[in-house]
Design a protein around this motif. Structure first.
Motif, PDB file in Angstrom:
ATOM      1  N   MET A   1       0.842  -1.155   0.000  1.00  0.00           N
ATOM      2  CA  MET A   1       0.000   0.000   0.000  1.00  0.00           C
ATOM      3  C   MET A   1       0.901   1.236   0.000  1.00  0.00           C
ATOM      4  N   PHE A   2       0.453   2.236  -0.702  1.00  0.00           N
ATOM      5  CA  PHE A   2       1.186   3.492  -0.768  1.00  0.00           C
ATOM      6  C   PHE A   2       0.320   4.617  -0.213  1.00  0.00           C
ATOM      7  N   ALA A   3       0.955   5.588   0.432  1.00  0.00           N
ATOM      8  CA  ALA A   3       0.237   6.757   0.951  1.00  0.00           C
ATOM      9  C   ALA A   3       1.165   7.965   0.857  1.00  0.00           C
ATOM     10  N   THR A   4       0.580   9.131   0.637  1.00  0.00           N
ATOM     11  CA  THR A   4       1.378  10.354   0.574  1.00  0.00           C
ATOM     12  C   THR A   4       0.552  11.537   1.045  1.00  0.00           C
ATOM     13  N   ASN A   5       1.255  12.578   1.495  1.00  0.00           N
ATOM     14  CA  ASN A   5       0.577  13.824   1.844  1.00  0.00           C
ATOM     15  C   ASN A   5       0.883  14.908   0.809  1.00  0.00           C
ATOM     16  N   GLY A  18       7.145  12.695   1.793  1.00  0.00           N
ATOM     17  CA  GLY A  18       7.332  11.641   0.803  1.00  0.00           C
ATOM     18  C   GLY A  18       6.182  10.667   0.689  1.00  0.00           C
ATOM     19  N   ILE A  19       6.473   9.604  -0.039  1.00  0.00           N
ATOM     20  CA  ILE A  19       5.517   8.522  -0.250  1.00  0.00           C
ATOM     21  C   ILE A  19       5.882   7.404   0.714  1.00  0.00           C
ATOM     22  N   TRP A  20       4.881   6.898   1.394  1.00  0.00           N
ATOM     23  CA  TRP A  20       5.104   5.816   2.348  1.00  0.00           C
ATOM     24  C   TRP A  20       4.598   4.513   1.756  1.00  0.00           C
ATOM     25  N   PHE A  21       5.276   3.417   2.111  1.00  0.00           N
ATOM     26  CA  PHE A  21       4.929   2.100   1.593  1.00  0.00           C
ATOM     27  C   PHE A  21       4.762   1.118   2.747  1.00  0.00           C
ATOM     28  N   PRO A  27       0.982  -9.028   8.912  1.00  0.00           N
ATOM     29  CA  PRO A  27       0.562  -7.992   9.866  1.00  0.00           C
ATOM     30  C   PRO A  27       1.721  -7.429  10.697  1.00  0.00           C
ATOM     31  N   THR A  28       2.865  -8.086  10.694  1.00  0.00           N
ATOM     32  CA  THR A  28       4.007  -7.609  11.482  1.00  0.00           C
ATOM     33  C   THR A  28       4.886  -6.611  10.724  1.00  0.00           C
ATOM     34  N   ASN A  29       4.615  -6.397   9.431  1.00  0.00           N
ATOM     35  CA  ASN A  29       5.388  -5.422   8.652  1.00  0.00           C
ATOM     36  C   ASN A  29       5.021  -4.006   9.064  1.00  0.00           C
ATOM     37  N   HIS A  30       5.983  -3.105   8.946  1.00  0.00           N
ATOM     38  CA  HIS A  30       5.769  -1.712   9.329  1.00  0.00           C
ATOM     39  C   HIS A  30       5.939  -0.794   8.117  1.00  0.00           C
ATOM     40  N   PRO A  31       5.182   0.305   8.052  1.00  0.00           N
ATOM     41  CA  PRO A  31       5.327   1.242   6.941  1.00  0.00           C
ATOM     42  C   PRO A  31       6.620   2.044   7.057  1.00  0.00           C
ATOM     43  N   GLY A  32       7.057   2.559   5.925  1.00  0.00           N
ATOM     44  CA  GLY A  32       8.251   3.404   5.917  1.00  0.00           C
ATOM     45  C   GLY A  32       8.281   4.274   4.672  1.00  0.00           C
ATOM     46  N   PRO A  33       9.017   5.368   4.704  1.00  0.00           N
ATOM     47  CA  PRO A  33       9.078   6.268   3.555  1.00  0.00           C
ATOM     48  C   PRO A  33       9.943   5.694   2.431  1.00  0.00           C
ATOM     49  N   TRP A  37      10.890   5.927  -6.206  1.00  0.00           N
ATOM     50  CA  TRP A  37       9.723   5.167  -6.627  1.00  0.00           C
ATOM     51  C   TRP A  37      10.162   3.835  -7.205  1.00  0.00           C
ATOM     52  N   TYR A  38       9.340   2.791  -7.017  1.00  0.00           N
ATOM     53  CA  TYR A  38       9.626   1.478  -7.579  1.00  0.00           C
ATOM     54  C   TYR A  38       9.458   1.496  -9.093  1.00  0.00           C
ATOM     55  N   SER A  39      10.294   0.738  -9.789  1.00  0.00           N
ATOM     56  CA  SER A  39      10.111   0.538 -11.229  1.00  0.00           C
ATOM     57  C   SER A  39       9.043  -0.551 -11.402  1.00  0.00           C
ATOM     58  N   SER A  40       8.569  -0.731 -12.607  1.00  0.00           N
ATOM     59  CA  SER A  40       7.591  -1.794 -12.871  1.00  0.00           C
ATOM     60  C   SER A  40       8.185  -3.144 -12.502  1.00  0.00           C
ATOM     61  N   ARG A  41       9.432  -3.361 -12.887  1.00  0.00           N
ATOM     62  CA  ARG A  41      10.112  -4.616 -12.572  1.00  0.00           C
ATOM     63  C   ARG A  41      10.272  -4.769 -11.053  1.00  0.00           C
ATOM     64  N   GLY A  42      10.613  -3.688 -10.382  1.00  0.00           N
ATOM     65  CA  GLY A  42      10.779  -3.729  -8.939  1.00  0.00           C
ATOM     66  C   GLY A  42       9.498  -4.114  -8.210  1.00  0.00           C
ATOM     67  N   LEU A  43       8.366  -3.599  -8.679  1.00  0.00           N
ATOM     68  CA  LEU A  43       7.081  -3.955  -8.067  1.00  0.00           C
ATOM     69  C   LEU A  43       6.761  -5.430  -8.292  1.00  0.00           C
ATOM     70  N   LYS A  44       7.041  -5.938  -9.491  1.00  0.00           N
ATOM     71  CA  LYS A  44       6.787  -7.354  -9.773  1.00  0.00           C
ATOM     72  C   LYS A  44       7.658  -8.244  -8.898  1.00  0.00           C
TER      73      LYS A  44
END
Length: 63
Positions: A1-5, A18-21, A27-33, A37-44
């Motif tokens: 999930m991504f979020a930004t202000n 910035g953009i947070w991910f 459920p134990t993962n934590h968000p961070g800035p 930005w991820y590339s298309s390959r990076g997201l895959k």
């Protein structure tokens, strides 16, 4: 999930900029800035990544 202000990422204001991910696969993962930005390959690759399996393969099973 991504979020930004809408503000650009600034190291000085890391918790308010910035953009947070959040990788919500566990459920134990934590968000961070994101510093970039991820590339298309990076997201895959991120979708295919299995953290538990990678930890076992590296011999770092702490459980």
């Amino acid at each position: 999930m991504f979020a930004t202000n809408g503000r650009p990422y600034l190291k000085q204001f890391e918790d308010r900029s910035g953009i947070w991910f959040l990788d919500a696969k566990k459920p134990t993962n934590h968000p961070g800035p994101l510093k970039a930005w991820y590339s298309s390959r990076g997201l895959k690759e991120l979708l295919r990544k299995d953290i538990d399996e990678a930890i076992v393969e590296a011999g770092m099973n702490f459980m």
